[in-house]
Design an enzyme around this catalytic site. Structure first.
Site, mmCIF file in Angstrom:
data_model
loop_
_atom_site.group_PDB
_atom_site.id
_atom_site.type_symbol
_atom_site.label_atom_id
_atom_site.label_comp_id
_atom_site.label_asym_id
_atom_site.label_seq_id
_atom_site.Cartn_x
_atom_site.Cartn_y
_atom_site.Cartn_z
ATOM 1 C CD GLU A 35 32.998 -5.515 56.477
ATOM 2 O OE1 GLU A 35 34.018 -4.709 55.926
ATOM 3 O OE2 GLU A 35 33.331 -6.654 56.251
ATOM 4 N NE ARG A 262 38.235 7.821 53.891
ATOM 5 C CZ ARG A 262 37.942 6.610 53.959
ATOM 6 N NH1 ARG A 262 38.122 5.943 52.685
ATOM 7 N NH2 ARG A 262 38.392 5.887 54.999
ATOM 8 C CE LYS A 272 35.950 -0.106 59.746
ATOM 9 N NZ LYS A 272 34.680 -0.993 59.601
#
Length: 678
Positions: A35, A262, A272
Site C-alpha cells: 500500500e 513477518r 509503518k
RNA sequence: UGACCGAUGGUGUAACUGGCAACACGUCUGAUUUUGGUUCAGAAGAGUCCAGGUUCGAGCCCUGGUCGGUCAACCA
C-alpha cells in the site's frame, strides 16, 4: 544446479507440491502488493526477496501492484519511493499494476453480487454495525437492512457511486454469515464512501473497495498463481476464497493465498505506523534517517542492496514469530564491504604526534593499497610528515601487557609508513595529553623491503598528516532502541525505549586528502574503525560521512567486559511467577540438568527446589511414571518430592515405588536424592 | 470463554514419503596477519514445549495438556 543441495522453505514446498500435482510451471505468477502509505522497510525486503526470488527461481513474472484503495492515506510520494527501493534492491517487476486500475471491474462485480442477492446496502452507523458484529465467541445479529430488496439495493448503490450521499452514510456489504466463527465472514464491507482525491483516479470515484474485496479479485484479474502475505491475514483467507468463488471462471487460473511470518529485527520496530510516528515526532530526520530500518534508511547508512538480499536469504522464511538479531544484518554488510570497500585512514578523536627525528618541512608520499582483499585494486598516495594525528585511544603512557598500541618506550608500526617509538608526552596543567613525542626508524619504511621494515610488532596504528588532513563531519549511529523487542510490551509504549544516544556527531574528524574526491555511494573502510559512506547532506566544502557499521572489535569487547565485571551485576528480574506454572518451570529446567555441572548445576537444583514450594501433589503425581531414560525430568520430580515430603506430604504407594526406582538409577544425583528419602 | 496458527542450541532457519538433529549468525580457543579487521583450524552450546500413545525406531504420526501469537477498523 546450485539449488540441488539447498533445502526448501515451506513456501517453496507448496509450489513444488503444486507443480508435482500438475500445475503448469509457465502459469506461475507472483506479486508484491504494497500500500503506498509509507516507505518500505527491511521486513518488506523479506517479502520482496521472497516473491521476486521465486520469480527468478521459477522464471515466472512478478507484478508490482500498489494496493491503493484508500485515498485518505496514500500518496504519490510513497509510490515513487517504493519503486525506487525495489529497483535499488535489483528486482524488475513484470507489470506495474494498481488496484485502482480495477475499480470499474470491481464495481461491475459488486453490482452482479447485488443482483444475485449476495450484497446489500446498509445505512447504519459504524457503532451499530460493530455492535451487531458480535464477538469471536458469540455470534452476530443481522442488520435490519440485510433483506432489502434487490432493486432498492441497486438503486442505492448507484446513488452511492454518483456521490449523492455523504461519506459514512451508506455502505455496501456482502451477505454471508453473521454467525460465522470467523469475524471476517460476518457480512464484511465491500464499499464505503470516501470523499478524498485519489492520487491516480482523482475524483472519478467516491466509493472505494475494501482490502478484502480488492485484493483477491486483483490477484485473479492479474492471474497471480500464489498470493503470499503475512500471518495476520490468515483469517482473511476464507473471505478471499469466498469472494473468488463469486467471480471465478474455471477456464482461468484461481489464485491461492498463503501466509508467512513477518520478519522482525532486534532493537527496532517494524511497522509503518510506528515508523511514521518516529518521523512525525521528529525522533529521526525522516523516513531515510540512517537509523531507520527502512530500505532508504539502510541505503543512506551505507548498506548495499547485495547485503540486504543476502540477509533475507540467510534469515529465511517460516511461520513462527521471530526476532532476528541485528548481528546477522551486520554480518551481511561487513562481509560485503570487506571485499569491496576502499581502505583509507581517518582519525576521529585526534591527538598530536610529533616525530622528533623527522625533518621539519619534509613530506614523503607513501603508497597505500586500496584493498588487501583484492590485490588488483591498486594503490593510492598518502602524504607523511613530522606532525601527525593518531587516535587518542591508541596511546597510553603505560599500556600494560595486553595493550598492543603506542606507549612510552614501546614500538608500533604506522600503517604503510614507519616504525615509531614513544619517547615522551607534553601535558597541560591538569594532565591532559597535548602532544606525544616519538622517534622513527628511517630504515623501516613500509614496502622498502629492508630488514628493518619487516620487524614484527603487535600494533599497527592509522594516522593522518596534520598539514595535509581534510576536515569532515562524521555521524555515528547506534541502535534506535535500548530494548530488544521495543513493541512487545503491553504495558509500555515502544517510544519509552528510545536510545537517547543513537546519534553521535563528530564535527571535526581528520581524513587523508584522498577522501576529498569521495562521491555519494562510494564505500570506504576507515582502517581499524569501520565502514563509512558519504551522506547526502555532504557538500564539496563540507564533507559528511555516515558510519555504516564498525569492524568487529575483540579489543573493545574485552574492555567493556572488564568494565561490566567491575560493576555490580544487575540482579536478574524477579521471576514472573504465575506466568507459567511452577511445575512447568521445573520441567523446563530439569530436562537440561544432566548437561550441567558445578555452579550452574547448583543454581538449577536450587531453583527447582524454590519452584517446588508452589507445586501440588496432584500435579506431581502423574510424573512418577516418567520414562526411565528421561533422567533430567526424574531428577526434577524427586527434588520436588523431597521438598513436599519435608513440608509434611504423606507418602503413598506411588511415591514409594518412584523412590525405589530411583535408587537403582545410574544417575548419581537421582540416587543420592532418593537415598535421602528412602 | 470461541476459532485459527505456531513452538527445534543465545538468534534465525534445515531435517524430502518416520532412520545418529544440520546450516548460518553469535560466543570461545588457537594459527596467520602491516587493520585487535580478514582468512584458516577447532570448540562449546539442543535430549526438538510437557505427558502419554503407535512403531524395531518419533522433531515429524495420534491423544491430552502448557505457553505464545492472530482475529471483533467505513485501515491494509
Amino acid at each position: 544446479m546450485k539449488e540441488s543441495a539447498e533445502s526448501l522453505n515451506f513456501i517453496e514446498h507448496i509450489i513444488e507440491e503444486d507443480l508435482t500435482n500438475g500445475f503448469p510451471s509457465e502459469k506461475l505468477r507472483f506479486r508484491f502488493p504494497p500500500e503506498p502509505n509509507g516507505y518500505l522497510h527491511i521486513g518488506h525486503a523479506a517479502s520482496i526477496c521472497l516473491n521476486f526470488g521465486l520469480g527468478e527461481k521459477y522464471n515466472a513474472p512478478v507484478n508490482l501492484r500498489f494496493d491503493d484503495t484508500n485515498p485518505a492515506k496514500e500518496e504519490q510520494e510513497y509510490v515513487d519511493a517504493i519503486k525506487r527501493d525495489i529497483a535499488w534492491l535489483g528486482f524488475k517487476w513484470a507489470n506495474e499494476c494498481y488496484s485502482s486500475d480495477y475499480f470499474q471491474q470491481l464495481y461491475d462485480w459488486a453490482v452482479m453480487l447485488i443482483k444475485e442477492g449476495k450484497a446489500y446496502v446498509d445505512q447504519q452507523t459504524s457503532e451499530q454495525i460493530a455492535e451487531q458484529k458480535g464477538t469471536p465467541s458469540t455470534s452476530g445479529t443481522p442488520s435490519p437492512f440485510r433483506e432489502r430488496p434487490i432493486d432498492e439495493n441497486l438503486e442505492l448503490f448507484e446513488k452511492m457511486k454518483k456521490g449523492e450521499f455523504p461519506a459514512g452514510s451508506y455502505l455496501l456489504r456482502a451477505k454471508i454469515d453473521m454467525a460465522s466463527p470467523n469475524m471476517h465472514m460476518r457480512d464484511p464491507i465491500l464499499y464505503r464512501i470516501i470523499n478524498a482525491a485519489h492520487h491516480r483516479t482523482g475524483t472519478n470515484w467516491c466509493i472505494y473497495p475494501m482490502y478484502d474485496w480488492a485484493h483477491g479479485e486483483s490477484d485473479y484479474i492479474e492471474q497471480v498463481s500464489h498470493s503470499f502475505c503475512t500471518l495476520e491475514f490468515k483469517a482473511h483467507r476464507e473471505l478471499y476464497d469466498w469472494y473468488l468463488d463469486q467471480v471465478y471462471d474455471s477456464n482461468l487460473l484461481r489464485p491461492k493465498q498463503r501466509e508467512f511470518a513477518r520478519r522482525n529485527l532486534s532493537y527496532t520496530v517494524m511497522s509503518k505506523r510506528k515508523l511514521l510516528e518516529l518521523v512525525q515526532n521528529k525522533v529521526v530526520v525522516g523516513w531515510d534517517d540512517p537509523r531507520m530500518p527502512t530500505i532508504s534508511g539502510l541505503r543512506r547508512r551505507g548498506y548495499t542492496s547485495r547485503s540486504i538480499r543476502k540477509f533475507s536469504d540467510l534469515a529465511g522464511i517460516a511461520k513462527r514469530d521471530n526476532v532476528t538479531d541485528v548481528s546477522l544484518l551486520e554480518f551481511c554488510i561487513r562481509e560485503d564491504l570487506n571485499k569491496t570497500a576502499t581502505r583509507v585512514m581517518a582519525v576521529l578523536n585526534p591527538v598530536k604526534l610529533v616525530i622528533t627525528n623527522f625533518p621539519e618541512g619534509k613530506v614523503e608520499i607513501l603508497e597505500m593499497e586500496n584493498n588487501p582483499e583484492q590485490p588488483d585494486s591498486g594503490t593510492h598516495e598518502v602524504p607523511f610528515s613530522r606532525e601527525l594525528y593518531i587516535e587518542r585511544e591508541d596511546f597510553k603512557e603505560d599500556g600494560g601487557k595486553n595493550f598492543f598500541r603506542l606507549s612510552l618506550g614501546n614500538e608500533v608500526r604506522l600503517k604503510s609508513a614507519y616504525f615509531i617509538k614513544g619517547e615522551s608526552v607534553v601535558k597541560d596543567d591538569v594532565g591532559n595529553i597535548l602532544e606525544i613525542h616519538c622517534t622513527y626508524d628511517p630504515d623501516s619504511r613500509s614496502g622498502s623491503g629492508s630488514e628493518a621494515s619487516q620487524r614484527k610488532v603487535k600494533g599497527t596504528l592509522h594516522w593522518v598528516s596534520i598539514s595535509h588532513a581534510i576536515k569532515a563531519e562524521v555521524r555515528e549511529y547506534d541502535r534506535l532502541f535500548l530494548e530488544e523487542a521495543p513493541d512487545s510490551h503491553e504495558e509500555k509504549n515502544f517510544m519509552e525505549f528510545l536510545n537517547p544516544n543513537s546519534l553521535t556527531i563528530i564535527k571535526e574528524a581528520y581524513l587523508e586528502p584522498f577522501l576529498a574526491d569521495a562521491i555519494l555511494d562510494d564505500k570506504y573502510q576507515f582502517q581499524r574503525l569501520g565502514y563509512f559512506t558519504l551522506d547526502q547532506d555532504s557538500t564539496k566544502s563540507n564533507l559528511v560521512f555516515n558510519k555504516t557499521v564498525g569492524l568487529k572489535d575483540t579489543w573493545a569487547k574485552q574492555n567493556t567486559e572488564v568494565q561490566v565485571q567491575s560493576q555490580p551485576k544487575p540482579q536478574a528480574p524477579a521471576q514472573p511467577q504465575g506466568q507459567r506454572k511452577a511445575l512447568n518451570e521445573i520441567q523446563q529446567i530439569s530436562k537440561k540438568i544432566t548437561n550441567l555441572s558445578g555452579e550452574k548445576l547448583e543454581t538449577a537444583l536450587n531453583s527447582i527446589r524454590e519452584y517446588a514450594e508452589d507445586v501440588t501433589f496432584e500435579e506431581l503425581e502423574p510424573l512418577f511414571g516418567t520414562a526411565a531414560k528421561k533422567t533430567g525430568t526424574r531428577i526434577g520430580v524427586i527434588l520436588t518430592l523431597n521438598v513436599m515430603l519435608k513440608n509434611g506430604q504423606a507418602k503413598n504407594q506411588a511415591v514409594i515405588d518412584f523412590i525405589q526406582s530411583c535408587l537403582t538409577d545410574e544417575n548419581d544425583i537421582l540416587r543420592s536424592e532418593a537415598e535421602k528419602l528412602a
